[in-house]
Design a protein around this motif. Structure first.
Motif, short mmCIF file in Angstrom:
data_model
loop_
_atom_site.label_atom_id
_atom_site.label_comp_id
_atom_site.label_asym_id
_atom_site.label_seq_id
_atom_site.Cartn_x
_atom_site.Cartn_y
_atom_site.Cartn_z
N ASP A 67 0.84 -1.19 0.00
CA ASP A 67 0.00 0.00 0.00
C ASP A 67 0.88 1.26 0.00
O ASP A 67 1.64 1.48 0.94
CB ASP A 67 -0.90 -0.03 1.24
N PRO A 68 0.80 2.08 -1.07
CA PRO A 68 1.73 3.22 -1.16
C PRO A 68 1.58 4.22 -0.01
O PRO A 68 2.57 4.82 0.42
CB PRO A 68 1.38 3.86 -2.50
N ARG A 69 0.36 4.39 0.50
CA ARG A 69 0.19 5.35 1.61
C ARG A 69 0.86 4.85 2.87
O ARG A 69 1.51 5.61 3.58
CB ARG A 69 -1.30 5.57 1.88
N LEU A 70 0.70 3.56 3.11
CA LEU A 70 1.33 2.97 4.29
C LEU A 70 2.85 3.01 4.14
O LEU A 70 3.58 3.31 5.10
CB LEU A 70 0.84 1.53 4.47
N ALA A 71 3.33 2.74 2.90
CA ALA A 71 4.77 2.76 2.65
C ALA A 71 5.34 4.15 2.92
O ALA A 71 6.42 4.29 3.51
CB ALA A 71 5.06 2.34 1.21
N THR A 72 4.61 5.19 2.51
CA THR A 72 5.07 6.56 2.75
C THR A 72 5.04 6.88 4.25
O THR A 72 6.00 7.45 4.80
CB THR A 72 4.18 7.56 1.99
N GLY A 73 3.95 6.51 4.89
CA GLY A 73 3.82 6.79 6.32
C GLY A 73 4.92 6.11 7.13
O GLY A 73 5.51 6.72 8.03
N LEU A 74 5.21 4.84 6.80
CA LEU A 74 6.26 4.12 7.52
C LEU A 74 7.63 4.73 7.25
O LEU A 74 8.48 4.79 8.15
CB LEU A 74 6.25 2.64 7.12
N SER A 75 7.85 5.21 6.02
CA SER A 75 9.13 5.85 5.73
C SER A 75 9.26 7.13 6.55
O SER A 75 10.34 7.49 7.00
CB SER A 75 9.29 6.12 4.24
N GLY A 76 8.12 7.82 6.74
CA GLY A 76 8.13 9.03 7.56
C GLY A 76 8.49 8.71 9.00
O GLY A 76 9.30 9.40 9.63
N LEU A 77 7.90 7.66 9.52
CA LEU A 77 8.20 7.23 10.90
C LEU A 77 9.68 6.87 11.03
O LEU A 77 10.38 7.35 11.92
CB LEU A 77 7.33 6.03 11.28
N ALA A 78 10.15 6.03 10.10
CA ALA A 78 11.55 5.59 10.15
C ALA A 78 12.50 6.77 10.03
O ALA A 78 13.49 6.87 10.77
CB ALA A 78 11.81 4.57 9.03
#
Lengths: 99, 228
Positions: A67-78
């Motif tokens: 899921d691209p939104r989840l991928a972006t959100g997780l990259s933000g967290l990391a």
């Protein structure tokens, strides 16, 4: 000291919230320099450095997440936690006695 | 405004990296000797906030977006030299972890998005609070203008480096770089004022550059002979 900790925790929570919660909603249009580079025909001169081929989170998309939104959100967290650790660690290292 | 590799010649990239490295090294000396122990976590926290905010591209005109750079914000919160370190941390992580902004262009990016804005806005605002009896609102207004100015100076520097590299003639690249960043700078000013307003309302004592009357001077950002 507890009030200070509370304030720092709040700051971090806001940052993580922005990076995880809001980043998937950010505009994906080219930014100012990318736009000018596109319009004036030099965008193609840009490329990745060989070290960046191995970047762990290229283009702010966490690898292996469909899921691209989840991928972006997780990259933000990391990224937020990585930057916090780098900044904090760097200051700690330069302040080490004799360091 | 992250310059990727390939836009700058090695000579221009190196020439930009020298003052960037100098400013960051000077900032690290401040971190070592002039940073109050209880404010140690602030640099990392500020850098983390700037990283998060830089992910939030907002639309400006005609299918173009912009995002916070954060140099002026860092300069007010940390002082100009620690701000250079914070911005360098953000831009280095972006280049190596996220492939955003070049590796050979890293020095230029630190100069354009960090050092120029942090030092320009930081020294300008530090002078303003020393000379003028600013209230909170007037200070925030000046900080907003400084944030806009920092983005414009960064865009100017980027255009000059592209011109010197022969990537695109300066006369061609400068007008569009300045006009698009004049809009992006408004977003920068809004976010900077909002974030500073929030910190000044809650913990003004943690803000390095602030109006004189707002909180007792606890933290030596400026050289002061008086005891705290």
């Amino acid at each position: 000291m507890t009030r200070m900790r509370l304030f720092f925790a709040l700051c971090l929570a806001v940052s993580v919230g922005l990076a995880m919660g809001l980043s998937p909603l950010a505009s994906s249009s080219p930014d100012g320099l990318e736009r000018v580079a596109d319009d004036h025909g030099f965008a193609g001169q840009g490329g990745l450095h060989p070290v960046q081929q191995a970047a762990p989170v290229p283009d702010y998309a966490f690898p292996g997440i469909g899921d691209p939104r989840l991928a972006t959100g997780l990259s933000g967290l990391a990224g937020t936690l990585a930057v916090l650790a780098l900044g904090w660690g760097l200051v700690r290292v330069v302040r080490r006695p004799g360091g | 405004m992250h310059i990727p590799d390939g836009f700058l010649t090695p000579g221009v990239a190196a020439a930009a990296a020298v003052p960037a490295a100098g400013a960051v090294a000077y900032g690290l000396r401040h971190a070592r000797s002039r940073l109050d122990e209880r404010r140690v976590p602030l640099l990392g926290l500020t850098a983390a906030f700037v990283f998060a905010a830089q992910m939030l591209n907002f639309p400006v005109a005609g299918g173009t977006s912009g995002h916070l750079l954060g140099a002026a914000l860092c300069a007010v919160l940390l002082g100009p030299w620690l701000a250079c370190v914070a911005m360098a941390v953000v831009l280095t992580a972006q280049a190596f972890l996220f492939a955003d902004g070049g590796v050979t262009a890293l020095g230029a990016n630190v100069l354009n998005m960090g050092v120029i804005g942090a030092v320009g806005a930081g020294l300008g605002l530090a002078l303003a609070v020393r000379l003028l009896p600013l209230g909170r609102t007037a200070f925030l207004a000046l900080a907003g203008i400084a944030a806009w100015g920092a983005v414009m100076l960064g865009a100017l520097a980027t255009a000059i480096q592209l011109g010197l590299s022969g990537t695109v003639p300066l006369g061609v690249v400068l007008p569009p770089m300045l006009s698009v960043h004049a809009l992006i700078g408004v977003g920068e000013a809004v976010v900077t004022v909002a974030a500073l307003g929030a910190v000044l309302a809650t913990r003004p004592d943690l803000v390095a550059i602030r109006p004189r009357g707002l909180a007792p001077l606890v933290v030596p950002t400026a050289v002061s002979g008086r005891a705290s």
